[in-house]
Enzyme design. Structure first.
Site, PDB file in Angstrom:
ATOM      1  N   ASP A   1       7.974  73.965  64.506  1.00 30.79           N
ATOM      2  CA  ASP A   1       9.406  74.292  64.571  1.00 30.79           C
ATOM      3  C   ASP A   1       9.536  75.727  64.070  1.00 30.79           C
ATOM      4  O   ASP A   1       9.301  76.005  62.898  1.00 30.79           O
ATOM      5  CB  ASP A   1      10.187  73.316  63.671  1.00 30.79           C
ATOM      6  CG  ASP A   1      11.663  73.688  63.525  1.00 30.79           C
ATOM      7  OD1 ASP A   1      12.103  74.677  64.151  1.00 30.79           O
ATOM      8  OD2 ASP A   1      12.370  72.987  62.769  1.00 30.79           O
TER       9      ASP A   1
ATOM     10  N   LYS B   1      19.366  81.620  65.518  1.00 28.47           N
ATOM     11  CA  LYS B   1      19.054  82.480  64.372  1.00 28.47           C
ATOM     12  C   LYS B   1      18.531  83.846  64.840  1.00 28.47           C
ATOM     13  O   LYS B   1      19.112  84.873  64.518  1.00 28.47           O
ATOM     14  CB  LYS B   1      18.073  81.790  63.443  1.00 28.47           C
ATOM     15  CG  LYS B   1      18.725  80.549  62.818  1.00 28.47           C
ATOM     16  CD  LYS B   1      17.731  79.522  62.443  1.00 28.47           C
ATOM     17  CE  LYS B   1      18.321  78.141  62.304  1.00 28.47           C
ATOM     18  NZ  LYS B   1      19.464  78.004  61.413  1.00 28.47           N
TER      19      LYS B   1
ATOM     20  N   TRP C   1      14.386  70.580  56.832  1.00 31.24           N
ATOM     21  CA  TRP C   1      14.251  70.400  58.286  1.00 31.24           C
ATOM     22  C   TRP C   1      12.931  69.734  58.632  1.00 31.24           C
ATOM     23  O   TRP C   1      12.865  68.886  59.520  1.00 31.24           O
ATOM     24  CB  TRP C   1      14.427  71.732  59.016  1.00 31.24           C
ATOM     25  CG  TRP C   1      15.790  72.281  58.813  1.00 31.24           C
ATOM     26  CD1 TRP C   1      16.146  73.416  58.155  1.00 31.24           C
ATOM     27  CD2 TRP C   1      17.035  71.687  59.239  1.00 31.24           C
ATOM     28  NE1 TRP C   1      17.509  73.568  58.144  1.00 31.24           N
ATOM     29  CE2 TRP C   1      18.077  72.524  58.806  1.00 31.24           C
ATOM     30  CE3 TRP C   1      17.362  70.520  59.940  1.00 31.24           C
ATOM     31  CZ2 TRP C   1      19.421  72.236  59.050  1.00 31.24           C
ATOM     32  CZ3 TRP C   1      18.694  70.238  60.193  1.00 31.24           C
ATOM     33  CH2 TRP C   1      19.714  71.089  59.749  1.00 31.24           C
TER      34      TRP C   1
HETATM   35  C1  LIG Z   1      13.981  75.362  60.753  1.00 27.52           C
HETATM   36  C2  LIG Z   1      15.113  74.585  61.337  1.00 27.52           C
HETATM   37  N1  LIG Z   1      14.847  73.530  62.107  1.00 27.52           N
HETATM   38  C3  LIG Z   1      15.839  72.812  62.661  1.00 27.52           C
HETATM   39  C4  LIG Z   1      17.158  73.115  62.451  1.00 27.52           C
HETATM   40  C5  LIG Z   1      18.218  72.247  63.074  1.00 27.52           C
HETATM   41  O1  LIG Z   1      18.849  72.930  64.067  1.00 27.52           O
HETATM   42  P1  LIG Z   1      20.109  72.325  64.853  1.00 27.52           P
HETATM   43  O2  LIG Z   1      21.252  72.284  63.904  1.00 27.52           O
HETATM   44  O3  LIG Z   1      20.308  73.320  65.944  1.00 27.52           O
HETATM   45  O4  LIG Z   1      19.733  71.001  65.348  1.00 27.52           O
HETATM   46  C6  LIG Z   1      17.486  74.211  61.667  1.00 27.52           C
HETATM   47  C7  LIG Z   1      18.900  74.565  61.449  1.00 27.52           C
HETATM   48  O5  LIG Z   1      19.285  75.388  60.687  1.00 27.52           O
HETATM   49  C8  LIG Z   1      16.428  74.961  61.089  1.00 27.52           C
HETATM   50  O6  LIG Z   1      16.694  76.006  60.316  1.00 27.52           O
END
Ligand SMILES: Cc1ncc(COP(=O)(O)O)c(C=O)c1O
Length: 359
Positions: free
Chosen positions: A167, A191, A101
């Site tokens: 994030d 989550k 991510w």
């Molecule tokens: C740490 C982190 N950032 C970003 C995301 C991306 O999230 P989304 O699928 O809601 O865009 C995730 C998804 O699991 C994540 O775990």
């Protein structure tokens, strides 16, 4: 209440039963009014009250100082990977890549300027938090992903930076953080906080001065904050579930109490790994930075992994399969996972080892 199992899904993930029940009741008949909370205007008095309470509770739970706005937006963190640099990247920004991510966030930012990847642990399959890097003097911000959902690391000690962006999708409100050390905290809700489709951001207001005029209002953080996250229709029911989650968190004793419980939960599973490291091979080498939210390990073979998952399922533990590109096991133990769920998994690990390990 219907059947509930221990759901180790990485997200969308388990939510507290009390939160689901309260939300389900409000969905049908909100405060005895004969209509549900998803059936009212986002500009109604009913929803004004939801917005006021959800922000007040987030502020209290996270001790958010004055000088920050709370913004709810539609979509996922992936959208914010774009929106954030669009608003706040001028010239260059620093990213530390600790997982998939964080890497995606860095990639997305390239559309808006120069991205300095200061360090990456990709070369060792994201098994650690990289050290030995220094931020660039003139970067717009330093971006980190505090918890690596896929590979199971976290920043146990967060870096210091005058403009730190984080994030926190997979550990939002799961540990105590000093918000004043951040310029921007953001994450998807699915989550620890609620359902998918809602993002929450905590923005230091001085950042607004940087937003280029070319950013359309719908994506402009200052406008979103000034319009109380309602420039258009927000995901109202999702935000309502967040409110129920925040009420629940307060009943648990707040984030410090939840963090202590999360430590205890993770330790139950890590202890089971550490008792049999040849059988349960942890994927993270940097043990002080093991995630408390996503616990990843491998078994000696694919067959044993399948069997482990199947037998866990029969005992009421589901969604233990590792991320599609990683394999192995991933147990996600977000705030809603009770201690008993982690104890049950640790017991399963011991029993499975006794039955299948080397005699
Ligand atoms: C740490 C982190 N950032 C970003 C995301 C991306 O999230 P989304 O699928 O809601 O865009 C995730 C998804 O699991 C994540 O775990």
């Amino acid at each position: 209440m219907g059947k509930r199992v221990y759901n180790f899904s990485a997200g969308p993930a388990m939510l507290p039963t009390e939160v689901l029940e309260a939300s389900a009741a409000a969905l049908v008949d909100y405060k005895g009014k004969g209509y549900g909370i998803a059936e009212v205007s986002h500009r109604s008095k009913d929803f004004d009250a939801v917005m006021d309470e959800v922000k007040a509770r987030a502020k209290a739970l996270m001790s958010i100082p004055d000088g920050y706005d709370i913004v709810f937006s539609q979509g996922g963190a992936s959208q914010l990977f774009l929106t954030i640099p669009w608003n706040f990247l001028q010239g260059s920004a620093d990213y530390v890549v600790t997982g998939e991510w964080a890497k995606k966030a860095a990639e997305a930012a390239k559309a808006y300027g120069t991205v300095n990847v200061l360090a990456s642990s990709e070369g060792t399959a994201f098994d650690r938090i990289p050290t030995g890097w220094t931020p660039a003097a003139n970067a717009s911000y330093l971006h980190v992903c505090t918890n690596n959902t896929i590979y199971g690391t976290r920043w146990s000690t967060l870096p210091e930076h005058p403009c730190l962006f984080a994030d926190m999708s997979s550990e939002f409100m799961a540990r105590v953080v000093d918000v004043s050390k951040f310029a921007l905290i953001y994450g998807g809700a699915q989550k620890n906080l609620g359902p998918s489709g809602v993002c929450m951001s905590i923005v230091r207001k001085d950042l607004y001065a940087r937003i280029p005029k070319s950013v359309p209002k719908l994506f402009n953080y200052q406008v979103l904050a000034e319009q109380d996250s309602r420039i258009n229709t927000p995901p109202t029911f999702g935000i309502y579930i967040l409110l129920e989650t925040f009420r629940w968190l307060e009943k648990q004793g707040g984030i410090a109490a939840i963090e202590a419980r999360n430590e205890e939960k993770a330790a139950l599973i890590y202890d089971a790994i550490d008792r049999a490291p040849d059988f349960y091979q942890g994927t993270v080498t940097d043990t002080p930075n093991r995630s408390r939210m996503n616990i990843t390990f491998r078994l000696p073979s694919e067959e044993l992994t399948e069997k482990f998952i199947k037998e866990a399922d029969k005992k009421g533990m589901v969604s233990l399969k590792g991320y599609r590109t990683v394999g192995g096991i991933r147990a996600s133990t977000y705030n809603a996972m009770p201690v008993e769920g982690c104890a049950a998994l640790a017991r399963h690990m011991d029993e499975f080892l006794a039955a299948n390990g080397k005699k």
